[in-house]
Design a protein around this motif. Sequence first.
Motif, mmCIF file in Angstrom:
data_model
loop_
_atom_site.group_PDB
_atom_site.id
_atom_site.type_symbol
_atom_site.label_atom_id
_atom_site.label_comp_id
_atom_site.label_asym_id
_atom_site.label_seq_id
_atom_site.Cartn_x
_atom_site.Cartn_y
_atom_site.Cartn_z
ATOM 1 N N SER A 1 1.156 -1.521 -0.314
ATOM 2 C CA SER A 1 -0.014 -0.247 0.065
ATOM 3 C C SER A 1 0.893 1.377 0.462
ATOM 4 O O SER A 1 1.507 1.480 -0.914
ATOM 5 C CB SER A 1 -0.913 0.307 0.987
ATOM 6 N N ALA B 1 -1.504 5.577 1.830
ATOM 7 C CA ALA B 1 -3.375 5.630 1.970
ATOM 8 C C ALA B 1 -4.114 5.606 3.442
ATOM 9 O O ALA B 1 -5.045 5.709 3.629
ATOM 10 C CB ALA B 1 -2.563 4.055 2.355
ATOM 11 N N LYS C 1 -4.509 2.908 -3.130
ATOM 12 C CA LYS C 1 -3.092 2.354 -1.883
ATOM 13 C C LYS C 1 -3.938 2.442 -0.732
ATOM 14 O O LYS C 1 -3.770 1.227 0.228
ATOM 15 C CB LYS C 1 -2.582 3.105 -1.728
ATOM 16 N N HIS D 1 -5.234 -1.415 1.434
ATOM 17 C CA HIS D 1 -5.017 -1.393 2.944
ATOM 18 C C HIS D 1 -6.283 -2.572 3.517
ATOM 19 O O HIS D 1 -6.193 -3.458 3.912
ATOM 20 C CB HIS D 1 -5.191 -0.504 3.219
ATOM 21 N N SER D 2 -7.577 -1.321 3.233
ATOM 22 C CA SER D 2 -8.704 -3.123 3.668
ATOM 23 C C SER D 2 -8.893 -3.914 2.728
ATOM 24 O O SER D 2 -8.968 -4.662 3.020
ATOM 25 C CB SER D 2 -9.759 -1.435 2.461
ATOM 26 N N SER E 1 -6.582 -6.002 2.119
ATOM 27 C CA SER E 1 -4.880 -6.298 2.701
ATOM 28 C C SER E 1 -6.345 -7.255 4.066
ATOM 29 O O SER E 1 -6.051 -8.059 4.358
ATOM 30 C CB SER E 1 -4.034 -5.878 3.264
ATOM 31 N N GLN E 2 -6.979 -6.412 4.703
ATOM 32 C CA GLN E 2 -7.746 -6.947 6.112
ATOM 33 C C GLN E 2 -8.170 -7.699 5.986
ATOM 34 O O GLN E 2 -8.542 -8.636 6.477
ATOM 35 C CB GLN E 2 -8.276 -5.679 7.303
ATOM 36 N N GLU F 1 0.626 -6.580 5.039
ATOM 37 C CA GLU F 1 0.601 -5.222 3.949
ATOM 38 C C GLU F 1 1.572 -4.138 4.177
ATOM 39 O O GLU F 1 2.614 -3.589 5.540
ATOM 40 C CB GLU F 1 -0.396 -4.582 4.761
ATOM 41 N N ALA G 1 3.245 -0.737 3.817
ATOM 42 C CA ALA G 1 3.038 0.619 3.370
ATOM 43 C C ALA G 1 4.418 1.419 3.341
ATOM 44 O O ALA G 1 4.799 2.079 4.530
ATOM 45 C CB ALA G 1 2.240 1.050 4.895
ATOM 46 N N GLU H 1 1.711 -5.326 9.322
ATOM 47 C CA GLU H 1 1.995 -4.151 8.718
ATOM 48 C C GLU H 1 3.628 -4.346 9.155
ATOM 49 O O GLU H 1 3.376 -4.367 9.794
ATOM 50 C CB GLU H 1 0.855 -3.236 9.266
ATOM 51 N N ARG I 1 0.794 6.872 8.733
ATOM 52 C CA ARG I 1 0.426 5.787 8.797
ATOM 53 C C ARG I 1 -0.844 6.423 10.285
ATOM 54 O O ARG I 1 -2.110 5.447 10.098
ATOM 55 C CB ARG I 1 1.052 4.501 9.717
#
Length: 256
Positions: free
Chosen positions: A136, A140, A154, A158-159, A161-162, A177, A179, A220, A230
């Motif tokens: 990401s 993001a 990005k 992130h969403s 990936s969760q 993830e 970042a 992460e 972040r």
Amino acid sequence: MQTTGNTLLVTGGGSGIGLALAKAFLALGNEVIIAGRREALLQREVAANPGLRYQVLDVSDAHDTQRVAKRLIADYPGLNGVIHAAGIMRGESLTAGGASELEATVATNLLGPIRLDGWLLPHFLKQPHAAIVTVSSGLAFLPLALTPSYCATKAAVHSYSQSLRYQLKDTAVRVHELAPPYVQTELMGERQANDPQAMPLREFIEEVMGIFQHAPEADEILVERVKPLRYAERGEDYGAFFNTFNDQMTAARQGE
């Protein structure tokens, strides 16, 4: 993820963060396949880095993604990991109208990883251990208004990936993830690669690999420099931080 004994596919592996990660994992004894659209570039890097392998892949093309995934599974039965490092980042003026670059950005940054995972996951689920590393961005979480489509994709990564991590929580497939902050690569051209305000690529990779090795279960992968972005929303005045950040970045790119 385990940092040794893997067979890894790295998209966007011909340059930048993708190539640097590929070389770092190769140095730890992994089998690494770099993938990208430009075959000449891939061939050059394979020649310069004995042990690397390559596969031409356009992640923005759904049919090419399916074709390559099937071929890789056949050619590398031990394939157990993918790092989604392919990406497009372009400046956009939303007031100018049009969306000439939007489709390519979304297809590469978001649809590409989702499609590729869809084809690779049945194979990964058969492996003793496997890993998916999405890439990401600090953007993001605190968008750069100059690159709205990039930041939106990005945030979506992130969403995604969760959700992917949750659906795979009872399997042997780990989802990480990564970042990145602003790093010295050519993602937005030569200026970025030489910008003293950007994190040197070598320092970024060293810190990332240290996290992978010492915190293999981390969801992460965050270097210290990305943490202000972040966790920006945890601050007392996100709006002020957003405006200050974007004012500074806009001023830095005046005249481009």
